[in-house]
Design a protein around this motif. Structure first.
Motif, PDB file in Angstrom:
ATOM      1  N   ASN A 102       0.871  -1.322   0.042  1.00 21.57           N
ATOM      2  CA  ASN A 102       0.063  -0.037   0.208  1.00 21.57           C
ATOM      3  C   ASN A 102       0.917   1.290  -0.089  1.00 21.57           C
ATOM      4  OD1 ASN A 102      -1.667   2.044   0.530  1.00 21.57           O
ATOM      5  ND2 ASN A 102      -2.815   0.990   1.990  1.00 21.57           N
ATOM      6  N   PRO A 103       1.203   1.969  -1.325  1.00 19.67           N
ATOM      7  CA  PRO A 103       1.833   3.153  -1.136  1.00 19.67           C
ATOM      8  C   PRO A 103       1.524   4.406  -0.035  1.00 19.67           C
ATOM      9  CG  PRO A 103       0.477   2.906  -2.897  1.00 19.67           C
ATOM     10  CD  PRO A 103       0.097   1.708  -2.314  1.00 19.67           C
ATOM     11  N   ILE A 104       0.301   4.275   0.123  1.00 24.40           N
ATOM     12  CA  ILE A 104       0.052   5.302   1.026  1.00 24.40           C
ATOM     13  C   ILE A 104       0.193   4.986   2.686  1.00 24.40           C
ATOM     14  CG2 ILE A 104      -1.985   6.575   1.854  1.00 24.40           C
ATOM     15  CD1 ILE A 104      -1.560   7.367  -1.016  1.00 24.40           C
ATOM     16  N   LEU A 105       0.091   3.845   3.010  1.00 25.52           N
ATOM     17  CA  LEU A 105       0.119   3.460   4.417  1.00 25.52           C
ATOM     18  C   LEU A 105       1.739   3.268   4.740  1.00 25.52           C
ATOM     19  CD1 LEU A 105      -1.060   2.500   6.857  1.00 25.52           C
ATOM     20  CD2 LEU A 105      -1.098   0.150   5.919  1.00 25.52           C
ATOM     21  N   GLU A 106       1.990   4.008   5.858  1.00 26.02           N
ATOM     22  CA  GLU A 106       3.436   4.036   6.109  1.00 26.02           C
ATOM     23  C   GLU A 106       3.573   3.541   7.660  1.00 26.02           C
ATOM     24  OE1 GLU A 106       7.280   7.129   6.426  1.00 26.02           O
ATOM     25  OE2 GLU A 106       5.510   7.455   4.975  1.00 26.02           O
TER      26      GLU A 106
END
Length: 241
Positions: free
Chosen positions: A231-235
């Protein structure tokens, strides 16, 4: 409540997770941290919500930590990072003692944080901030407010998207469910940050005592359940000292 105003387009909304005493306010806990922060400028606000309940929670937790850690070094910052005293506790006794003290306050704050998050989502959709990029930041129960706000925005459909640019959740008392956090990330155009601390024993004791089936996001990384495997948004950010 306005914390800081400077030239720039962004709007930052900060949400407190508890207050330690009568002198603490939903605005005051963010003043030093957020005033004159280097960045893109813009306006920074503190969300005022359930101040009396947040003070009650802070008082209960402070009293409990003081009782258990008397004579030992104890530090309380944000969602409570507690020193060596907790290493000497008998865990079942600690769970019973803390949950007895905080049970009603914790449960009430959880319910009201979800309501506050849904209400905040409605205000954002109404564009009270104008058409400006929004950053949401919260710790403890305030992080739960932020996450619930994002989930509500997603459930509102198209009109709830494209409002929040970044959301930062620190020590969040919410399940570390990839499905839930993947859903919340859809409301963020840039980043959704889960800041966690593996040594936050108070969060671990209280949350697991009340929600024993689930792991908690404030203590660990959240793993995406998207088919793509990323998930490129979740960090996830490990804040353990």
């Amino acid at each position: 409540d306005l914390i800081d105003s400077s030239e720039g387009l962004p709007v930052t909304i900060c949400v407190a997770g508890w207050l330690l005493d009568d002198a603490d306010t939903c605005w005051g806990v963010w003043d030093t941290a957020m005033r004159d922060v280097d960045g893109d400028g813009g306006d920074t606000y503190a969300l005022r919500w359930e101040s009396s309940e947040l003070r009650r929670m802070g008082k209960v937790l402070t009293e409990y930590v003081t009782q258990q850690a008397k004579g030992y070094a104890t530090t309380i910052i944000g969602t409570a990072v507690v020193g060596t005293a907790f290493g000497l506790l008998n865990l079942p006794r600690a769970i019973i003692g803390l949950t007895d003290m905080i049970d009603n306050t914790w449960a009430l704050c959880q319910v009201r944080s979800d309501l506050a998050g849904a209400h905040l989502a409605g205000l954002l959709v109404d564009r009270i901030q104008g058409h400006r990029p929004v950053t949401l930041v919260g710790y403890g129960m305030g992080a739960r407010v932020v996450l619930q706000c994002l989930l509500t925005l997603v459930e509102m459909g198209e009109k709830g998207l494209g409002i929040v640019e970044t959301a930062v959740c620190l020590g969040t008392p919410y399940p570390a469910s990839g499905k839930i956090w993947d859903k919340a990330s859809r409301a963020c155009a840039h980043r959704l940050v889960n800041g966690y601390c593996t040594s936050d024993l108070i969060l671990g004791i209280v949350f697991r005592a009340k929600n024993w089936r689930y792991s908690v996001a404030g203590l660990r990384a959240v793993e995406t359940e998207l088919k793509e495997g990323k998930n490129p948004i979740l960090e996830n950010v490990n804040l353990t000292g």
